[in-house]
Write an enzyme that holds these catalytic residues in place. Sequence first.
Site, mmCIF file in Angstrom:
data_model
loop_
_atom_site.group_PDB
_atom_site.id
_atom_site.type_symbol
_atom_site.label_atom_id
_atom_site.label_comp_id
_atom_site.label_asym_id
_atom_site.label_seq_id
_atom_site.Cartn_x
_atom_site.Cartn_y
_atom_site.Cartn_z
ATOM 1 N N SER A 12 0.749 -1.228 0.028
ATOM 2 C CA SER A 12 -0.102 0.055 0.049
ATOM 3 C C SER A 12 0.723 1.413 -0.022
ATOM 4 O O SER A 12 0.478 2.051 -0.481
ATOM 5 C CB SER A 12 -0.882 0.019 0.936
ATOM 6 N N ASN A 13 2.091 1.253 0.499
ATOM 7 C CA ASN A 13 2.848 2.336 0.471
ATOM 8 C C ASN A 13 3.458 2.584 -1.036
ATOM 9 O O ASN A 13 3.611 3.638 -1.304
ATOM 10 C CB ASN A 13 3.924 2.174 1.568
ATOM 11 N N ASN A 101 14.324 3.016 4.204
ATOM 12 C CA ASN A 101 13.619 2.176 4.701
ATOM 13 C C ASN A 101 12.444 2.818 5.479
ATOM 14 O O ASN A 101 12.572 3.780 6.240
ATOM 15 C CB ASN A 101 13.972 0.920 5.600
ATOM 16 N N HIS A 103 9.918 2.221 8.977
ATOM 17 C CA HIS A 103 9.616 1.382 9.889
ATOM 18 C C HIS A 103 8.467 1.842 10.648
ATOM 19 O O HIS A 103 8.574 3.111 10.860
ATOM 20 C CB HIS A 103 10.973 1.200 10.837
ATOM 21 N N ASP A 144 17.435 -1.929 10.789
ATOM 22 C CA ASP A 144 16.711 -0.897 11.570
ATOM 23 C C ASP A 144 17.870 -0.029 12.254
ATOM 24 O O ASP A 144 17.368 0.744 13.091
ATOM 25 C CB ASP A 144 15.577 -1.232 12.358
ATOM 26 N N GLU A 173 2.353 7.183 7.759
ATOM 27 C CA GLU A 173 3.100 6.667 6.536
ATOM 28 C C GLU A 173 2.743 7.118 5.165
ATOM 29 O O GLU A 173 3.228 7.738 4.421
ATOM 30 C CB GLU A 173 3.155 5.129 6.091
HETATM 31 C C1 GAR Z 1 4.348 -0.723 6.762
HETATM 32 O O1 GAR Z 1 3.587 -0.474 7.721
HETATM 33 C C2 GAR Z 1 5.905 -0.634 6.967
HETATM 34 O O2 GAR Z 1 6.095 0.295 7.732
HETATM 35 C C3 GAR Z 1 6.060 -1.864 7.463
HETATM 36 O O3 GAR Z 1 5.431 -3.035 6.666
HETATM 37 C C4 GAR Z 1 4.283 -2.235 6.357
HETATM 38 C C5 GAR Z 1 3.967 -2.764 4.892
HETATM 39 O O4 GAR Z 1 2.728 -2.228 4.793
HETATM 40 N N1 GAR Z 1 7.339 -2.408 7.504
HETATM 41 C C6 GAR Z 1 8.134 -3.066 8.262
HETATM 42 O O5 GAR Z 1 7.833 -3.556 9.350
HETATM 43 C C7 GAR Z 1 9.681 -3.081 8.141
HETATM 44 N N2 GAR Z 1 10.301 -3.687 9.384
HETATM 45 P P1 GAR Z 1 2.440 -2.023 2.971
HETATM 46 O O6 GAR Z 1 2.812 -3.310 2.302
HETATM 47 O O7 GAR Z 1 0.861 -1.995 2.937
HETATM 48 O O8 GAR Z 1 2.976 -0.881 2.595
#
Ligand code: GAR
Length: 188
Positions: A12-13, A101, A103, A144, A173
């Site tokens: 989604s990001n 990245n 987090h 991280d 995000e």
């Molecule tokens: C996001 O919340 C991101 O911050 C997290 O995974 C999610 C992915 O969501 N990342 C981590 O936890 C990395 N350690 P998305 O696939 O819907 O963008």
Amino acid sequence: MKIAFFASGSGSNVENIIRYFGNDDFFKFPLILSNIADAYVHERAKTLNVPSITFSREDFLSGGRILSVLQQYNIDAIVLAGFLLKIPQTLIEAFPQKIINIHPALLPKFGGKGMYGDRVHQAVVEAGEKESGVTIHYVNENYDEGNIIFQAKCPVEVSDTAGIVAQKVHALEYEYFPKAIERLWKGE
Ligand code: GAR
């Protein structure tokens, strides 16, 4: 500037960032890479008309094959958006200060191996934290631990479940990840 995304999950990001920049003259997003063949990010890639590929864990850890794909696409920078493997040294050296990245917590708290997605939010709730948020950081050879570029916070109420914290963090995000990329690499 050509940016490749690495994503292991929903993406989604990735979608939010690509839509935010639309037909921007400066940023281009020619490629999405994933280690998971059936990750939903591939569906989003089709809708967005961006090629997406899946690589094996072995290919990824050795670094060389991925690097040659990135070079074929003339990639300048890499954005990790929900990507769960550690980035190999070959890639870190090939893209100095050009891998970032996101987090879903306020690093240095709640980071490290195994801390991703809902596990992070569950840990935040169990620790009784009063706030959480997002951290955008450079990627180095440890999970991280690269230098922090940007953080934004949200309150965590005593009654919040991990799911509610996840919603709050996702909202941060979506608002700040594209803007942080713009400020970092376009100077806006
Ligand atoms: C996001 O919340 C991101 O911050 C997290 O995974 C999610 C992915 O969501 N990342 C981590 O936890 C990395 N350690 P998305 O696939 O819907 O963008």
